[in-house]
Design a protein around this motif. Sequence first.
Motif, PDB file in Angstrom:
ATOM      1  N   TRP A  32      11.525  33.934 -17.146  1.00  0.00           N
ATOM      2  CA  TRP A  32      11.404  35.082 -16.248  1.00  0.00           C
ATOM      3  C   TRP A  32      12.175  36.278 -16.804  1.00  0.00           C
ATOM      4  N   ASP A  33      13.366  36.029 -17.341  1.00  0.00           N
ATOM      5  CA  ASP A  33      14.140  37.132 -17.927  1.00  0.00           C
ATOM      6  C   ASP A  33      13.362  37.800 -19.053  1.00  0.00           C
ATOM      7  N   LEU A  75      10.064  42.419 -20.863  1.00  0.00           N
ATOM      8  CA  LEU A  75       8.808  42.987 -21.371  1.00  0.00           C
ATOM      9  C   LEU A  75       8.205  43.953 -20.371  1.00  0.00           C
ATOM     10  N   LEU A  76       8.236  43.611 -19.103  1.00  0.00           N
ATOM     11  CA  LEU A  76       7.693  44.469 -18.067  1.00  0.00           C
ATOM     12  C   LEU A  76       8.499  45.759 -17.973  1.00  0.00           C
ATOM     13  N   GLY A  77       9.796  45.652 -18.120  1.00  0.00           N
ATOM     14  CA  GLY A  77      10.672  46.824 -18.040  1.00  0.00           C
ATOM     15  C   GLY A  77      10.425  47.807 -19.156  1.00  0.00           C
ATOM     16  N   PRO A 118      12.346  53.832 -18.363  1.00  0.00           N
ATOM     17  CA  PRO A 118      13.781  53.570 -18.180  1.00  0.00           C
ATOM     18  C   PRO A 118      14.114  53.164 -16.754  1.00  0.00           C
ATOM     19  N   ARG A 119      15.197  52.380 -16.617  1.00  0.00           N
ATOM     20  CA  ARG A 119      15.643  51.940 -15.287  1.00  0.00           C
ATOM     21  C   ARG A 119      16.376  53.087 -14.605  1.00  0.00           C
TER      22      ARG A 119
END
Length: 187
Positions: free
Chosen positions: A171-172, A177-179, A184-185
């Motif tokens: 999941w990490d 990959l999704l991020g 950017p966060r």
Amino acid sequence: MRATRRLWRWRSNPLRRREDIVEAWIILAVWVVVVVGGTVAGVVTAHAAADMLAQQRARRHPVQAVLLADAPPMTAWAAGGQVRESVRWTAPDGTSRTAWTLVDGGQKRGARVVVWQDDRGRLAPQPTSRAMGAVEAGLFGTGAAFLVAAPALGAGAVARARLDRRRMARWDREWELLGRHQGPRTA
């Protein structure tokens, strides 16, 4: 067909992962070992213990013995009010035997006491009664069942924990990959 799906919950789930299928098989294997192996071990052990205790009852016999010295009075630390003293009795072959055994404290020399001997005329502990023998056999059987079940449950828990770590690591990686694709966060 519906019963099979209910029993095997991951069969047609589109979200299932390889780890989920492995976990389902591990759980099934652990419960088979616990139920079948524990039951077999418990029953076999209980029967073996019951047979051994029955043999002890058959081979041990009470005999009258004579106390060879005054038994000291009971003390606070005496086990069950008994003290160790020398006694003489007649063995099954007719010979006179002498040994130390536990007797009630405070008895005088020459007092008659009951001791237990085996088939060879040696002193032996009093055998377990039928009722206590059944309880002991049941406890031995229960203990054997737990000794089979505990390692199986422990191994299953360790395997499931490792699968959980693999799922979390997966999941990490997927979130990472999704991020990257989302930009950017913000927090």
